[in-house]
Scaffold this active site. Sequence first.
Site, PDB file in Angstrom:
ATOM      1  N   HIS A  12       0.798  -1.235   0.000  1.00  0.00           N
ATOM      2  CA  HIS A  12       0.000   0.000   0.000  1.00  0.00           C
ATOM      3  C   HIS A  12       0.827   1.280   0.000  1.00  0.00           C
ATOM      4  O   HIS A  12       0.286   2.365  -0.170  1.00  0.00           O
ATOM      5  CB  HIS A  12      -0.935   0.007   1.224  1.00  0.00           C
ATOM      6  N   LEU A  15       3.893   2.679  -5.533  1.00  0.00           N
ATOM      7  CA  LEU A  15       3.271   3.470  -6.608  1.00  0.00           C
ATOM      8  C   LEU A  15       1.826   3.028  -6.858  1.00  0.00           C
ATOM      9  O   LEU A  15       0.903   3.846  -6.814  1.00  0.00           O
ATOM     10  CB  LEU A  15       4.121   3.280  -7.887  1.00  0.00           C
ATOM     11  N   VAL A  16       1.608   1.756  -7.103  1.00  0.00           N
ATOM     12  CA  VAL A  16       0.259   1.288  -7.449  1.00  0.00           C
ATOM     13  C   VAL A  16      -0.590   1.071  -6.198  1.00  0.00           C
ATOM     14  O   VAL A  16      -1.756   1.481  -6.151  1.00  0.00           O
ATOM     15  CB  VAL A  16       0.325  -0.033  -8.255  1.00  0.00           C
ATOM     16  N   TYR A 137      12.388 -11.730 -13.509  1.00  0.00           N
ATOM     17  CA  TYR A 137      11.170 -11.051 -13.036  1.00  0.00           C
ATOM     18  C   TYR A 137       9.973 -11.542 -13.844  1.00  0.00           C
ATOM     19  O   TYR A 137       8.915 -11.873 -13.292  1.00  0.00           O
ATOM     20  CB  TYR A 137      11.396  -9.553 -13.218  1.00  0.00           C
ATOM     21  N   THR A 165       1.068  -2.194 -18.284  1.00  0.00           N
ATOM     22  CA  THR A 165       2.192  -1.628 -19.016  1.00  0.00           C
ATOM     23  C   THR A 165       3.061  -0.806 -18.044  1.00  0.00           C
ATOM     24  O   THR A 165       2.821  -0.827 -16.833  1.00  0.00           O
ATOM     25  CB  THR A 165       1.635  -0.734 -20.151  1.00  0.00           C
ATOM     26  N   ASN A 166       4.066  -0.054 -18.541  1.00  0.00           N
ATOM     27  CA  ASN A 166       4.905   0.783 -17.659  1.00  0.00           C
ATOM     28  C   ASN A 166       4.038   1.851 -16.978  1.00  0.00           C
ATOM     29  O   ASN A 166       3.250   2.513 -17.648  1.00  0.00           O
ATOM     30  CB  ASN A 166       6.003   1.470 -18.471  1.00  0.00           C
ATOM     31  N   HIS A 180      12.450   3.354 -12.892  1.00  0.00           N
ATOM     32  CA  HIS A 180      12.018   3.243 -14.283  1.00  0.00           C
ATOM     33  C   HIS A 180      12.330   4.543 -15.025  1.00  0.00           C
ATOM     34  O   HIS A 180      12.637   5.566 -14.411  1.00  0.00           O
ATOM     35  CB  HIS A 180      10.511   2.959 -14.338  1.00  0.00           C
ATOM     36  N   ASP A 325      18.941  -1.340 -24.122  1.00  0.00           N
ATOM     37  CA  ASP A 325      17.673  -0.837 -24.664  1.00  0.00           C
ATOM     38  C   ASP A 325      16.500  -1.657 -24.127  1.00  0.00           C
ATOM     39  O   ASP A 325      15.393  -1.158 -24.014  1.00  0.00           O
ATOM     40  CB  ASP A 325      17.656  -0.998 -26.196  1.00  0.00           C
TER      41      ASP A 325
HETATM   42  N1  LIG Z   1       5.967   0.425 -11.738  1.00  0.00           N
HETATM   43  C1  LIG Z   1       5.720  -0.092 -12.939  1.00  0.00           C
HETATM   44  O1  LIG Z   1       6.022   0.545 -13.984  1.00  0.00           O
HETATM   45  C2  LIG Z   1       5.064  -1.436 -13.069  1.00  0.00           C
HETATM   46  C3  LIG Z   1       4.685  -2.186 -11.976  1.00  0.00           C
HETATM   47  N2  LIG Z   1       4.086  -3.406 -12.171  1.00  0.00           N
HETATM   48  C4  LIG Z   1       3.660  -4.246 -11.037  1.00  0.00           C
HETATM   49  O2  LIG Z   1       2.745  -3.514 -10.224  1.00  0.00           O
HETATM   50  C5  LIG Z   1       2.893  -3.904  -8.863  1.00  0.00           C
HETATM   51  C6  LIG Z   1       3.168  -2.687  -8.008  1.00  0.00           C
HETATM   52  O3  LIG Z   1       4.374  -2.078  -8.449  1.00  0.00           O
HETATM   53  P1  LIG Z   1       4.836  -0.653  -7.923  1.00  0.00           P
HETATM   54  O4  LIG Z   1       3.752  -0.047  -7.146  1.00  0.00           O
HETATM   55  O5  LIG Z   1       5.415   0.055  -9.072  1.00  0.00           O
HETATM   56  O6  LIG Z   1       6.026  -1.054  -6.964  1.00  0.00           O
HETATM   57  P2  LIG Z   1       6.629  -0.250  -5.721  1.00  0.00           P
HETATM   58  O7  LIG Z   1       8.051  -0.661  -5.610  1.00  0.00           O
HETATM   59  O8  LIG Z   1       6.309   1.190  -5.837  1.00  0.00           O
HETATM   60  O9  LIG Z   1       5.800  -0.837  -4.503  1.00  0.00           O
HETATM   61  C7  LIG Z   1       5.918  -2.172  -4.126  1.00  0.00           C
HETATM   62  C8  LIG Z   1       5.490  -2.275  -2.701  1.00  0.00           C
HETATM   63  O10 LIG Z   1       5.676  -3.636  -2.277  1.00  0.00           O
HETATM   64  C9  LIG Z   1       6.279  -3.630  -0.993  1.00  0.00           C
HETATM   65  N3  LIG Z   1       7.080  -4.841  -0.785  1.00  0.00           N
HETATM   66  C10 LIG Z   1       8.124  -5.275  -1.533  1.00  0.00           C
HETATM   67  N4  LIG Z   1       8.635  -6.404  -1.010  1.00  0.00           N
HETATM   68  C11 LIG Z   1       7.880  -6.682   0.081  1.00  0.00           C
HETATM   69  C12 LIG Z   1       7.929  -7.716   1.041  1.00  0.00           C
HETATM   70  N5  LIG Z   1       8.841  -8.694   0.988  1.00  0.00           N
HETATM   71  N6  LIG Z   1       7.019  -7.684   2.036  1.00  0.00           N
HETATM   72  C13 LIG Z   1       6.110  -6.701   2.125  1.00  0.00           C
HETATM   73  N7  LIG Z   1       6.015  -5.705   1.246  1.00  0.00           N
HETATM   74  C14 LIG Z   1       6.907  -5.694   0.228  1.00  0.00           C
HETATM   75  C15 LIG Z   1       7.149  -2.412  -1.007  1.00  0.00           C
HETATM   76  O11 LIG Z   1       7.480  -2.000   0.295  1.00  0.00           O
HETATM   77  P3  LIG Z   1       8.960  -1.422   0.575  1.00  0.00           P
HETATM   78  O12 LIG Z   1       9.153  -0.327  -0.418  1.00  0.00           O
HETATM   79  O13 LIG Z   1       8.891  -1.005   1.987  1.00  0.00           O
HETATM   80  O14 LIG Z   1       9.871  -2.592   0.319  1.00  0.00           O
HETATM   81  C16 LIG Z   1       6.294  -1.408  -1.740  1.00  0.00           C
HETATM   82  O15 LIG Z   1       5.415  -0.730  -0.897  1.00  0.00           O
HETATM   83  C17 LIG Z   1       4.022  -4.947  -8.830  1.00  0.00           C
HETATM   84  O16 LIG Z   1       3.482  -6.226  -8.899  1.00  0.00           O
HETATM   85  C18 LIG Z   1       4.784  -4.646 -10.118  1.00  0.00           C
HETATM   86  O17 LIG Z   1       5.450  -5.794 -10.571  1.00  0.00           O
HETATM   87  C19 LIG Z   1       3.853  -3.899 -13.422  1.00  0.00           C
HETATM   88  C20 LIG Z   1       4.203  -3.179 -14.528  1.00  0.00           C
HETATM   89  C21 LIG Z   1       4.814  -1.888 -14.435  1.00  0.00           C
HETATM   90  C1  LIG Z   2       7.823  -1.814 -16.261  1.00  0.00           C
HETATM   91  C2  LIG Z   2       8.928  -2.651 -16.814  1.00  0.00           C
HETATM   92  O1  LIG Z   2      10.177  -2.034 -16.523  1.00  0.00           O
HETATM   93  C3  LIG Z   2      11.344  -2.717 -16.919  1.00  0.00           C
HETATM   94  O2  LIG Z   2      11.460  -2.684 -18.304  1.00  0.00           O
HETATM   95  P1  LIG Z   2      11.710  -1.407 -19.161  1.00  0.00           P
HETATM   96  O3  LIG Z   2      10.439  -0.977 -19.800  1.00  0.00           O
HETATM   97  O4  LIG Z   2      12.803  -1.685 -20.101  1.00  0.00           O
HETATM   98  O5  LIG Z   2      12.090  -0.351 -18.049  1.00  0.00           O
HETATM   99  P2  LIG Z   2      12.726   1.059 -17.855  1.00  0.00           P
HETATM  100  O6  LIG Z   2      11.643   1.987 -17.516  1.00  0.00           O
HETATM  101  O7  LIG Z   2      13.823   0.941 -16.873  1.00  0.00           O
HETATM  102  O8  LIG Z   2      13.411   1.461 -19.262  1.00  0.00           O
HETATM  103  C4  LIG Z   2      12.695   1.769 -20.401  1.00  0.00           C
HETATM  104  C5  LIG Z   2      13.621   2.226 -21.504  1.00  0.00           C
HETATM  105  O9  LIG Z   2      14.122   3.521 -21.160  1.00  0.00           O
HETATM  106  C6  LIG Z   2      15.533   3.564 -21.328  1.00  0.00           C
HETATM  107  N1  LIG Z   2      16.111   4.611 -20.459  1.00  0.00           N
HETATM  108  C7  LIG Z   2      16.706   5.729 -20.900  1.00  0.00           C
HETATM  109  N2  LIG Z   2      17.186   6.444 -19.871  1.00  0.00           N
HETATM  110  C8  LIG Z   2      16.839   5.768 -18.746  1.00  0.00           C
HETATM  111  C9  LIG Z   2      17.059   6.028 -17.389  1.00  0.00           C
HETATM  112  O10 LIG Z   2      17.668   7.021 -16.980  1.00  0.00           O
HETATM  113  N3  LIG Z   2      16.552   5.116 -16.492  1.00  0.00           N
HETATM  114  C10 LIG Z   2      15.863   4.002 -16.909  1.00  0.00           C
HETATM  115  N4  LIG Z   2      15.372   3.160 -15.977  1.00  0.00           N
HETATM  116  N5  LIG Z   2      15.670   3.725 -18.232  1.00  0.00           N
HETATM  117  C11 LIG Z   2      16.155   4.605 -19.128  1.00  0.00           C
HETATM  118  C12 LIG Z   2      15.961   2.153 -21.013  1.00  0.00           C
HETATM  119  O11 LIG Z   2      17.252   1.885 -21.497  1.00  0.00           O
HETATM  120  C13 LIG Z   2      14.853   1.354 -21.712  1.00  0.00           C
HETATM  121  O12 LIG Z   2      15.120   1.273 -23.088  1.00  0.00           O
HETATM  122  C14 LIG Z   2      11.307  -4.179 -16.603  1.00  0.00           C
HETATM  123  O13 LIG Z   2      12.609  -4.556 -16.282  1.00  0.00           O
HETATM  124  C15 LIG Z   2      10.202  -4.512 -15.726  1.00  0.00           C
HETATM  125  O14 LIG Z   2      10.348  -3.952 -14.453  1.00  0.00           O
HETATM  126  C16 LIG Z   2       8.922  -4.018 -16.258  1.00  0.00           C
HETATM  127  O15 LIG Z   2       7.938  -4.690 -16.251  1.00  0.00           O
END
Ligand SMILES: NC(=O)C1=CN([C@@H]2O[C@H](COP(=O)(O)OP(=O)(O)OC[C@H]3O[C@@H](n4cnc5c(N)ncnc54)[C@H](OP(=O)(O)O)[C@@H]3O)[C@@H](O)[C@H]2O)C=CC1
Ligand SMILES: C[C@H]1O[C@H](OP(=O)(O)OP(=O)(O)OC[C@H]2O[C@@H](n3cnc4c(=O)[nH]c(N)nc43)[C@H](O)[C@@H]2O)[C@@H](O)[C@@H](O)C1=O
Length: 365
Positions: A12, A15-16, A137, A165-166, A180, A325
């Site tokens: 909670h 991000l999500v 992952y 998606t991202n 990211h 990339d």
């Molecule tokens: N961000 C993105 O672009 C994307 C995210 N997702 C998926 O969406 C979901 C949420 O991601 P997002 O919100 O970005 O991730 P965050 O890293 O922002 O949040 C993840 C949360 O999970 C908690 N957490 C991690 N490990 C544990 C653990 N062992 N026990 C209890 N809590 C834990 C973290 O707590 P703490 O920080 O204290 O460790 C944190 O609050 C994930 O399943 C992710 O794979 C999918 C696609 C894209």
């Molecule tokens: C959500 C998704 O996120 C991850 O995949 P990804 O999409 O490749 O993630 P990214 O956001 O880190 O990068 C996107 C693109 O962007 C370029 N890029 C440029 N400059 C920076 C830079 O400064 N930082 C980062 N991180 N990337 C950069 C980088 O080289 C790449 O081409 C998964 O591993 C997995 O976690 C997953 O599911």
Amino acid sequence: MNKDSKIYVAGHRGLVGSAIVKTLKEKGYNNLLTRKHADLDLTNTKQVASFFEDEKPEYVFLAAAKVGGIIANNVYRGEFIYENLMIQNNVVHQSYLNGVKKLMFLGSTCIYPKNCPQPMKEDYLLTDTLEYTNEPYAIAKIAGIKLCESYNIQYGTNFISVMPTNLYGPNDNFDLERSHVLPALIRKIHLGKALENDEWNIISKDLDNLPIEGIDGKSTKNEILKVFEKYGIKKTVDGTIAVEIWGTGKPMREFLWSEDMADACVFLMEHRDFSDVYRPTSKEIRNTHINIGTGIDISIADLSELIRNQIGFKGKFEFNTSKPDGTLKKLTDVTKLNQLGWQHKISLEVGIKKQYEWYSKSYGH
Ligand SMILES: NC(=O)C1=CN([C@@H]2O[C@H](COP(=O)(O)OP(=O)(O)OC[C@H]3O[C@@H](n4cnc5c(N)ncnc54)[C@H](OP(=O)(O)O)[C@@H]3O)[C@@H](O)[C@H]2O)C=CC1
Ligand SMILES: C[C@H]1O[C@H](OP(=O)(O)OP(=O)(O)OC[C@H]2O[C@@H](n3cnc4c(=O)[nH]c(N)nc43)[C@H](O)[C@@H]2O)[C@@H](O)[C@@H](O)C1=O
């Protein structure tokens, strides 16, 4: 879900997860259950079992995971596969044992093959080789989909998997190494602009709130410049500021605002069951997960320009092709989601503006 149903949001503070909590509260759900990572380690089977036995949640959003950008996924490969498998095994299995009515598992679009036909339909899962940088992952996430699907088929549970998606939005990770691309570029370009304008007070405030390894708000200008260079923010010989973009800038990515993502998650939990995506005519039940995205993508080079325009940075971008990339294109096919009745609302341009405002406000610029 009723307004007083006991709903556990795992992750909670992330991000999500934080966006899901906000959406549920706004919709009047008043019996939310949360636990900090420090109080409940979801990789710990005993702790998770006791928690579910004591609390008996009725609905579960599984938004806790080990998450990071392309480099973090590539470097911490063991942590990404182990922790994600453990978290989802524990939460999904305990949800089954304790009679959870519905669970939502969050995967990722990195489950699809590296050279997947575009846009990526749910049915393209497991049709070819994965992208190397995030293979561990992605394999954990695929196992999560199959775990939910298999429990639904064998035990009659109602566990829905969604593949976002991202994502980006409030409470994002702005660490320059592990985050990211979108939050990383916002921060790098913001710091580049501050350097361009000699605004050291802004740089110090940022570093006070979000120290980078080796420097904080009290570090000297020389110490800061040295570390900035390591992270790709530097003064070039002609005096202009350059910000490094990883890779070639050519990869295409699709971005969804986290609050839109949360809205989609709550919508699906409210209105859809596993049986809606289950195909009764088919003997083989597979690919019952649902993509969540916008169906629109942009190159990393063009994304950098959008962020530059939002922030007002005048310097240049340098593409560091020694950095990966990753997948060249991963655009979701959102037909299934749209047919179920949901569409995104926030455009990328509006989202970048909101993200920059959130970052500036939260880190005191
Ligand atoms: N961000 C993105 O672009 C994307 C995210 N997702 C998926 O969406 C979901 C949420 O991601 P997002 O919100 O970005 O991730 P965050 O890293 O922002 O949040 C993840 C949360 O999970 C908690 N957490 C991690 N490990 C544990 C653990 N062992 N026990 C209890 N809590 C834990 C973290 O707590 P703490 O920080 O204290 O460790 C944190 O609050 C994930 O399943 C992710 O794979 C999918 C696609 C894209
Ligand atoms: C959500 C998704 O996120 C991850 O995949 P990804 O999409 O490749 O993630 P990214 O956001 O880190 O990068 C996107 C693109 O962007 C370029 N890029 C440029 N400059 C920076 C830079 O400064 N930082 C980062 N991180 N990337 C950069 C980088 O080289 C790449 O081409 C998964 O591993 C997995 O976690 C997953 O599911």
